[in-house]
Write a protein that holds these residues in place. Sequence first.
Motif, mmCIF file in Angstrom:
data_model
loop_
_atom_site.group_PDB
_atom_site.id
_atom_site.type_symbol
_atom_site.label_atom_id
_atom_site.label_comp_id
_atom_site.label_asym_id
_atom_site.label_seq_id
_atom_site.Cartn_x
_atom_site.Cartn_y
_atom_site.Cartn_z
ATOM 1 N N SER A 61 -6.503 6.856 9.596
ATOM 2 C CA SER A 61 -7.829 7.425 9.781
ATOM 3 C C SER A 61 -8.866 6.403 9.319
ATOM 4 C CB SER A 61 -7.973 8.713 8.963
ATOM 5 O OG SER A 61 -7.074 9.704 9.409
ATOM 6 N N ARG A 62 -10.006 6.385 10.004
ATOM 7 C CA ARG A 62 -11.057 5.426 9.643
ATOM 8 C C ARG A 62 -11.462 5.620 8.182
ATOM 9 N NH1 ARG A 62 -14.364 1.891 11.876
ATOM 10 N NH2 ARG A 62 -13.378 2.247 13.912
ATOM 11 N N GLY A 63 -11.549 4.508 7.471
ATOM 12 C CA GLY A 63 -11.960 4.547 6.082
ATOM 13 C C GLY A 63 -10.829 4.724 5.092
ATOM 14 N N GLU A 64 -9.590 4.911 5.562
ATOM 15 C CA GLU A 64 -8.471 5.002 4.630
ATOM 16 C C GLU A 64 -8.242 3.640 3.968
ATOM 17 O OE1 GLU A 64 -5.402 8.478 5.521
ATOM 18 O OE2 GLU A 64 -5.284 6.891 7.027
ATOM 19 N N VAL A 65 -7.768 3.692 2.729
ATOM 20 C CA VAL A 65 -7.684 2.492 1.893
ATOM 21 C C VAL A 65 -6.228 2.069 1.724
ATOM 22 C CG1 VAL A 65 -8.206 1.492 -0.369
ATOM 23 C CG2 VAL A 65 -9.751 3.211 0.642
ATOM 24 N N SER A 66 -5.982 0.771 1.898
ATOM 25 C CA SER A 66 -4.649 0.197 1.720
ATOM 26 C C SER A 66 -4.683 -0.862 0.633
ATOM 27 C CB SER A 66 -4.152 -0.436 3.021
ATOM 28 O OG SER A 66 -4.002 0.537 4.037
ATOM 29 N N TYR A 67 -3.709 -0.790 -0.270
ATOM 30 C CA TYR A 67 -3.527 -1.783 -1.322
ATOM 31 C C TYR A 67 -2.285 -2.585 -0.949
ATOM 32 C CZ TYR A 67 -2.678 -3.596 -6.068
ATOM 33 O OH TYR A 67 -2.464 -4.399 -7.155
ATOM 34 N N ILE A 68 -2.438 -3.912 -0.795
ATOM 35 C CA ILE A 68 -1.350 -4.745 -0.278
ATOM 36 C C ILE A 68 -1.105 -5.906 -1.232
ATOM 37 C CG2 ILE A 68 -0.467 -6.013 1.718
ATOM 38 C CD1 ILE A 68 -2.818 -4.756 3.333
ATOM 39 N N THR A 69 0.096 -5.994 -1.796
ATOM 40 C CA THR A 69 0.415 -7.151 -2.634
ATOM 41 C C THR A 69 0.907 -8.292 -1.738
ATOM 42 O OG1 THR A 69 2.705 -6.437 -3.049
ATOM 43 C CG2 THR A 69 1.006 -5.702 -4.603
ATOM 44 N N GLY A 70 0.619 -9.513 -2.157
ATOM 45 C CA GLY A 70 0.988 -10.672 -1.348
ATOM 46 C C GLY A 70 0.233 -10.710 -0.039
ATOM 47 N N ALA A 71 -1.033 -10.282 -0.061
ATOM 48 C CA ALA A 71 -1.786 -10.108 1.183
ATOM 49 C C ALA A 71 -2.563 -11.333 1.620
ATOM 50 C CB ALA A 71 -2.740 -8.928 1.050
ATOM 51 N N ALA A 72 -2.501 -12.430 0.856
ATOM 52 C CA ALA A 72 -3.260 -13.624 1.228
ATOM 53 C C ALA A 72 -2.541 -14.477 2.263
ATOM 54 C CB ALA A 72 -3.568 -14.457 -0.009
ATOM 55 N N SER A 73 -1.286 -14.155 2.557
ATOM 56 C CA SER A 73 -0.526 -14.951 3.524
ATOM 57 C C SER A 73 0.586 -14.106 4.130
ATOM 58 C CB SER A 73 0.078 -16.194 2.848
ATOM 59 O OG SER A 73 1.024 -15.804 1.858
ATOM 60 N N GLY A 74 1.209 -14.651 5.169
ATOM 61 C CA GLY A 74 2.420 -14.067 5.730
ATOM 62 C C GLY A 74 2.274 -12.651 6.241
ATOM 63 N N ILE A 75 3.279 -11.830 5.985
ATOM 64 C CA ILE A 75 3.296 -10.453 6.467
ATOM 65 C C ILE A 75 2.117 -9.675 5.901
ATOM 66 C CG2 ILE A 75 4.572 -8.274 6.363
ATOM 67 C CD1 ILE A 75 7.161 -9.914 6.483
ATOM 68 N N GLY A 76 1.813 -9.869 4.619
ATOM 69 C CA GLY A 76 0.714 -9.137 4.006
ATOM 70 C C GLY A 76 -0.618 -9.423 4.675
ATOM 71 N N VAL A 115 -7.520 -3.422 9.037
ATOM 72 C CA VAL A 115 -8.977 -3.517 9.164
ATOM 73 C C VAL A 115 -9.393 -3.321 10.620
ATOM 74 C CG1 VAL A 115 -10.933 -5.113 9.004
ATOM 75 C CG2 VAL A 115 -9.333 -4.899 7.092
ATOM 76 N N SER A 116 -8.602 -3.843 11.544
ATOM 77 C CA SER A 116 -8.930 -3.682 12.970
ATOM 78 C C SER A 116 -8.888 -2.222 13.403
ATOM 79 C CB SER A 116 -7.964 -4.507 13.836
ATOM 80 O OG SER A 116 -6.681 -3.893 13.901
ATOM 81 N N LYS A 142 -11.048 -15.892 0.018
ATOM 82 C CA LYS A 142 -11.483 -16.455 1.299
ATOM 83 C C LYS A 142 -11.118 -15.524 2.443
ATOM 84 C CE LYS A 142 -10.926 -20.498 4.295
ATOM 85 N NZ LYS A 142 -10.226 -21.806 4.505
ATOM 86 N N PHE A 143 -9.914 -14.957 2.399
ATOM 87 C CA PHE A 143 -9.474 -14.033 3.444
ATOM 88 C C PHE A 143 -10.345 -12.779 3.454
ATOM 89 C CE2 PHE A 143 -5.902 -10.904 4.710
ATOM 90 C CZ PHE A 143 -6.280 -10.957 6.045
ATOM 91 N N ALA A 144 -10.631 -12.229 2.280
ATOM 92 C CA ALA A 144 -11.478 -11.039 2.199
ATOM 93 C C ALA A 144 -12.865 -11.328 2.784
ATOM 94 C CB ALA A 144 -11.596 -10.563 0.756
ATOM 95 N N SER A 145 -13.413 -12.499 2.467
ATOM 96 C CA SER A 145 -14.729 -12.875 2.997
ATOM 97 C C SER A 145 -14.707 -12.967 4.515
ATOM 98 C CB SER A 145 -15.171 -14.212 2.400
ATOM 99 O OG SER A 145 -15.345 -14.111 1.002
ATOM 100 N N GLU A 146 -13.620 -13.507 5.059
ATOM 101 C CA GLU A 146 -13.491 -13.605 6.525
ATOM 102 C C GLU A 146 -13.465 -12.216 7.158
ATOM 103 O OE1 GLU A 146 -9.932 -15.840 7.015
ATOM 104 O OE2 GLU A 146 -10.826 -17.748 6.382
ATOM 105 N N LEU A 147 -12.718 -11.307 6.560
ATOM 106 C CA LEU A 147 -12.638 -9.949 7.101
ATOM 107 C C LEU A 147 -13.994 -9.247 7.011
ATOM 108 C CD1 LEU A 147 -9.209 -8.808 5.593
ATOM 109 C CD2 LEU A 147 -9.678 -9.349 7.992
ATOM 110 N N ASN A 148 -14.689 -9.415 5.898
ATOM 111 C CA ASN A 148 -15.982 -8.769 5.707
ATOM 112 C C ASN A 148 -17.031 -9.331 6.661
ATOM 113 O OD1 ASN A 148 -14.968 -7.160 3.635
ATOM 114 N ND2 ASN A 148 -15.502 -8.649 2.049
ATOM 115 N N GLU A 149 -17.010 -10.639 6.833
ATOM 116 C CA GLU A 149 -17.981 -11.277 7.730
ATOM 117 C C GLU A 149 -17.763 -10.808 9.162
ATOM 118 O OE1 GLU A 149 -19.427 -15.778 9.070
ATOM 119 O OE2 GLU A 149 -18.019 -15.516 7.420
#
Length: 289
Positions: free
Chosen positions: A5-20, A28-29, A46-53
């Motif tokens: 659902s739109r606005g649901e929150v996900s917490y992802i470990t190891g999310a800066a690369s690879g599968i995460g 986000v899409s 850097k990844f978070a900034s890219e997604l936010n931008e």
Amino acid sequence: MAVISRGEVSYITGAASGIGRALATMLVSQGGLVVIADLNVEAGSKFASELNEKAGSIVAISVEVDTTVWEDQMAAFQQATNIFKRIDYVFANAGIAEHPWLPPFDPETAASRPMVKPDLATADINLTGQLYTAALALQTFERQEIGPSGFRGKLILTASVFGYYPSRAMPLYAASKAGIINFMRSAAQYYANKNITVNAIAPNLVDTPIAPDVLFIPFRERKLLSDMQLVLDQFQKCLGESTINGHALSISQDNVWAHPPDTHMFEENNPACDLISVELFKLFGDSTA
């Protein structure tokens, strides 16, 4: 296929690369918000900034986390809930490849070498770290109301086909992933009637930065890598209003399957296995039947 659902929150470990990273991008899409929990805070930020931008709004935050440190993980969960108010999905995904736990076997030189303490880094990150994430996820879900998809929360752990199959070169990796699979199956039973689901995604080798690129060359040449999109598709099956629980969704190259629990001698063992749960719950003061 199930969607968030739109606005649901996900917490992802190891999310800066690879599968995460691929998973965060997918969520986000679909209109989700993501917490990028990673030891590499520079890459995560850097990844978070890219997604936010790209989104034109705050859809991602980055938190620095060493998953083997309980205090790090607790602080990250607290930061996430302070900002986003709840967490709908937790992906215990951070992991590393095998670190040799003992020196190579060599009887010729063994007597001249001292006994060494084993290197348990692989199990520390791939098992203990994921269990820390799971413990915080389940306690967070317990403290929040049912969300828009009809659940208090959903825990999805990244496992591996080596959770079922042995590997002579990766004993610690195989042991940790087997631990994740059996933890998932056990926890899924416990939380089945509590509006919480627990599942695992178990791919064979995927082309990610988890290991030096040279390792992947022969797999690319022989087309033995598992497809990232198929991996993401299995995560997707667990989201939203999906009632899937206790499943080990597995991927190897283009093959996808739900790996069944071991049923060898199950009927003979089940009475004792079930009774130990009943009796332990009494000792633990847990009202679960």
